[in-house]
Motif scaffolding. Structure first.
Motif, PDB file in Angstrom:
ATOM      1  N   UNK A   1      -1.702   1.005   7.358  1.00 20.09           N
ATOM      2  CA  UNK A   1      -1.063   1.899   6.693  1.00 20.09           C
ATOM      3  C   UNK A   1      -2.030   2.907   5.579  1.00 20.09           C
ATOM      4  N   UNK A   2      -3.368   2.912   5.819  1.00 23.81           N
ATOM      5  CA  UNK A   2      -4.170   3.756   5.098  1.00 23.81           C
ATOM      6  C   UNK A   2      -5.200   4.355   6.058  1.00 23.81           C
ATOM      7  N   UNK A   3      -5.805   5.340   5.475  1.00 30.76           N
ATOM      8  CA  UNK A   3      -6.958   5.866   6.018  1.00 30.76           C
ATOM      9  C   UNK A   3      -8.245   4.830   6.215  1.00 30.76           C
ATOM     10  N   UNK A   4      -8.517   4.491   5.047  1.00 32.83           N
ATOM     11  CA  UNK A   4      -9.718   3.629   4.783  1.00 32.83           C
ATOM     12  C   UNK A   4      -9.486   2.849   3.412  1.00 32.83           C
ATOM     13  N   UNK A   5     -10.053   1.846   3.241  1.00 32.35           N
ATOM     14  CA  UNK A   5      -9.855   1.160   2.188  1.00 32.35           C
ATOM     15  C   UNK A   5     -11.318   0.354   1.741  1.00 32.35           C
ATOM     16  N   UNK A   6     -11.449   0.179   0.519  1.00 33.16           N
ATOM     17  CA  UNK A   6     -12.977  -0.491   0.260  1.00 33.16           C
ATOM     18  C   UNK A   6     -12.551  -2.077   0.124  1.00 33.16           C
TER      19      UNK A   6
ATOM     20  N   UNK B   1       0.974  -1.309   0.031  1.00 33.31           N
ATOM     21  CA  UNK B   1      -0.012   0.041  -0.294  1.00 33.31           C
ATOM     22  C   UNK B   1       0.742   1.414   0.026  1.00 33.31           C
TER      23      UNK B   1
ATOM     24  N   UNK C   1     -13.207  -4.325  -2.181  1.00 36.61           N
ATOM     25  CA  UNK C   1     -12.511  -4.711  -3.276  1.00 36.61           C
ATOM     26  C   UNK C   1     -10.988  -4.625  -3.344  1.00 36.61           C
ATOM     27  N   UNK C   2     -10.574  -3.269  -2.704  1.00 40.15           N
ATOM     28  CA  UNK C   2      -9.122  -3.133  -2.887  1.00 40.15           C
ATOM     29  C   UNK C   2      -8.484  -4.075  -1.911  1.00 40.15           C
TER      30      UNK C   2
ATOM     31  N   UNK D   1      -2.933  -4.187   6.361  1.00 39.38           N
ATOM     32  CA  UNK D   1      -3.101  -3.431   4.986  1.00 39.38           C
ATOM     33  C   UNK D   1      -3.934  -2.149   5.619  1.00 39.38           C
TER      34      UNK D   1
ATOM     35  N   UNK E   1     -21.820   3.609  -4.106  1.00 41.36           N
ATOM     36  CA  UNK E   1     -21.284   4.351  -4.910  1.00 41.36           C
ATOM     37  C   UNK E   1     -21.636   4.313  -6.426  1.00 41.36           C
TER      38      UNK E   1
ATOM     39  N   UNK F   1      -5.000  12.375   2.381  1.00 40.42           N
ATOM     40  CA  UNK F   1      -5.789  13.117   3.477  1.00 40.42           C
ATOM     41  C   UNK F   1      -5.024  14.568   3.534  1.00 40.42           C
TER      42      UNK F   1
ATOM     43  N   UNK G   1     -11.650  11.249  -6.839  1.00 40.03           N
ATOM     44  CA  UNK G   1     -12.019  10.698  -5.214  1.00 40.03           C
ATOM     45  C   UNK G   1     -13.131   9.757  -5.423  1.00 40.03           C
ATOM     46  N   UNK G   2     -14.099   9.749  -6.325  1.00 38.82           N
ATOM     47  CA  UNK G   2     -14.919   8.711  -6.432  1.00 38.82           C
ATOM     48  C   UNK G   2     -14.485   7.528  -6.944  1.00 38.82           C
ATOM     49  N   UNK G   3     -13.509   7.521  -7.705  1.00 36.73           N
ATOM     50  CA  UNK G   3     -12.798   6.480  -8.329  1.00 36.73           C
ATOM     51  C   UNK G   3     -11.861   5.845  -7.356  1.00 36.73           C
ATOM     52  N   UNK G   4     -11.395   6.235  -6.241  1.00 35.19           N
ATOM     53  CA  UNK G   4     -10.454   5.936  -5.536  1.00 35.19           C
ATOM     54  C   UNK G   4     -11.032   4.903  -4.558  1.00 35.19           C
ATOM     55  N   UNK G   5     -10.397   3.564  -4.570  1.00 40.64           N
ATOM     56  CA  UNK G   5     -10.684   2.368  -3.476  1.00 40.64           C
ATOM     57  C   UNK G   5     -10.047   2.641  -2.417  1.00 40.64           C
ATOM     58  N   UNK G   6      -8.960   3.389  -2.171  1.00 37.16           N
ATOM     59  CA  UNK G   6      -8.180   3.398  -0.829  1.00 37.16           C
ATOM     60  C   UNK G   6      -7.860   4.905  -0.656  1.00 37.16           C
ATOM     61  N   UNK G   7      -8.022   5.179   0.387  1.00 39.22           N
ATOM     62  CA  UNK G   7      -7.392   6.591   1.011  1.00 39.22           C
ATOM     63  C   UNK G   7      -6.484   6.581   1.904  1.00 39.22           C
ATOM     64  N   UNK G   8      -5.253   7.048   1.644  1.00 41.04           N
ATOM     65  CA  UNK G   8      -4.254   6.957   2.532  1.00 41.04           C
ATOM     66  C   UNK G   8      -3.999   8.534   3.273  1.00 41.04           C
ATOM     67  N   UNK G   9      -3.150   8.196   4.247  1.00 43.24           N
ATOM     68  CA  UNK G   9      -2.885   9.405   5.070  1.00 43.24           C
ATOM     69  C   UNK G   9      -2.334  10.687   4.183  1.00 43.24           C
TER      70      UNK G   9
END
Lengths: 195, 97
Positions: free
Chosen positions: B23-28, A23, B30-31, B20, B63, A93, A82-90
């Motif tokens: 290390x991220x804020x949030x994840x879907x 990630x 599917x990800x 997983x 979504x 943000x 942002x709609x397409x993103x499946x993950x949001x990292x620090x």
């Protein structure tokens, strides 16, 4: 990863490392917005200079009317991404907060332009570019953005002592260093990572 | 004296999900599925277990007219993960950072 058998400790460590690795280290910014704003500001400042220096046109600043349009495009683009993103990292943000602060500061500066004085506004704009790109470069661990941002501080300091017309050319130089060159670099690096 | 390894985390897929998410804020969903290469069914079961333990928060929504499941680690989950890593260090005799 379906095995439910008990884990060995070494295996646990390997899973943790592997997942954290997966990630991070991936450059998610493809440089599109740096290129859009970079080229737009570059062409507008050169256009403003050309109209001012070589024509008798009374409103050369009209070239900057492209900025609100680019603002609308940016809003739509960011919302779509942002709609397409499946993950949001620090980092994602953090960048959102940084660039929101940047936009608010930039609008405030434009609003205050008549009060501050035209000859001081563009060097202040360059200082804002420096903050935005230097900090983004640090967060993305992308040196060209950091170097470009740092150069903007130097150009801004020099520009404070130069006449307005010359500042327009310096502004073009500033965005070439902080947006255009790192933007293209970012695009190439991103492409290489995502083939 | 060795600390016991949290049985909830000491499982391949659950540990992968937690690593997983740490290390991220949030994840879907599917990800997570893609990165862990698990089947949807198994992943769903393991995510439910982590959720029941309060280690992760799961948000279900839509979504673009498709169901979307967002997962993020909770403060309790971070604490459990850190404790697990510490215990692991003891077993593997690694110096603490």
């Amino acid at each position: 990863m379906e095995n439910q058998a008990p884990l060995r400790q070494e295996e646990s460590l390997r899973i943790i490392q592997q997942m954290i690795e997966t990630s991070k280290n991936s450059l998610r910014d493809d440089g599109t917005l740096y290129l859009l704003w970079g080229w737009l500001v570059f062409l507008s400042s050169i256009g403003h200079y050309a109209l001012m220096a070589h024509t008798s046109y009374a409103h050369p600043y009209m070239v900057w009317l492209s900025m609100p349009l680019a603002g609308i495009f940016t809003g739509i683009y960011v919302a779509r991404m942002s709609r397409k993103a499946r993950v949001r990292t620090l980092v994602d943000e953090f960048m959102m907060y940084l660039w929101t602060a940047f936009i608010i500061s930039m609008i405030s500066l434009m609003w205050l332009m008549p009060k501050i004085g035209y000859a001081k506004t563009f060097p202040l704009v360059m200082i804002l570019y420096a903050i935005g790109t230097f900090v983004s470069g640090g967060a993305l661990r992308f040196k060209p953005l950091m170097v470009g941002g740092a150069l903007n501080w130097a150009i801004a300091l020099f520009a404070f002592y130069r006449p307005f017309q010359e500042q327009l050319l310096l502004l073009a130089l500033a965005v070439a260093c902080s947006y255009i060159i790192p933007g293209h670099w970012l695009k190439i690096t991103h492409k290489k990572q995502h083939v | 004296m060795f600390e016991e390894l949290d049985p909830l985390l000491h499982s391949q897929l659950r540990l992968a999900v937690m690593s997983l998410l740490i290390s991220v804020r949030e994840a879907e969903f599917t990800y997570i599925k893609e990165k862990t290469q698990a089947t949807a069914g198994n992943l769903s079961v393991q995510i439910s277990k982590l959720k029941e333990a309060g280690y992760i928060e799961v948000e279900k929504g839509f979504k673009d007219n498709f169901p979307q499941t967002l997962c993020r680690i909770s403060p309790k989950g971070i604490e459990a993960f850190e404790k697990y890593v510490k215990a692991l260090q003891q077993y593997l005799n690694l110096p603490k950072p």
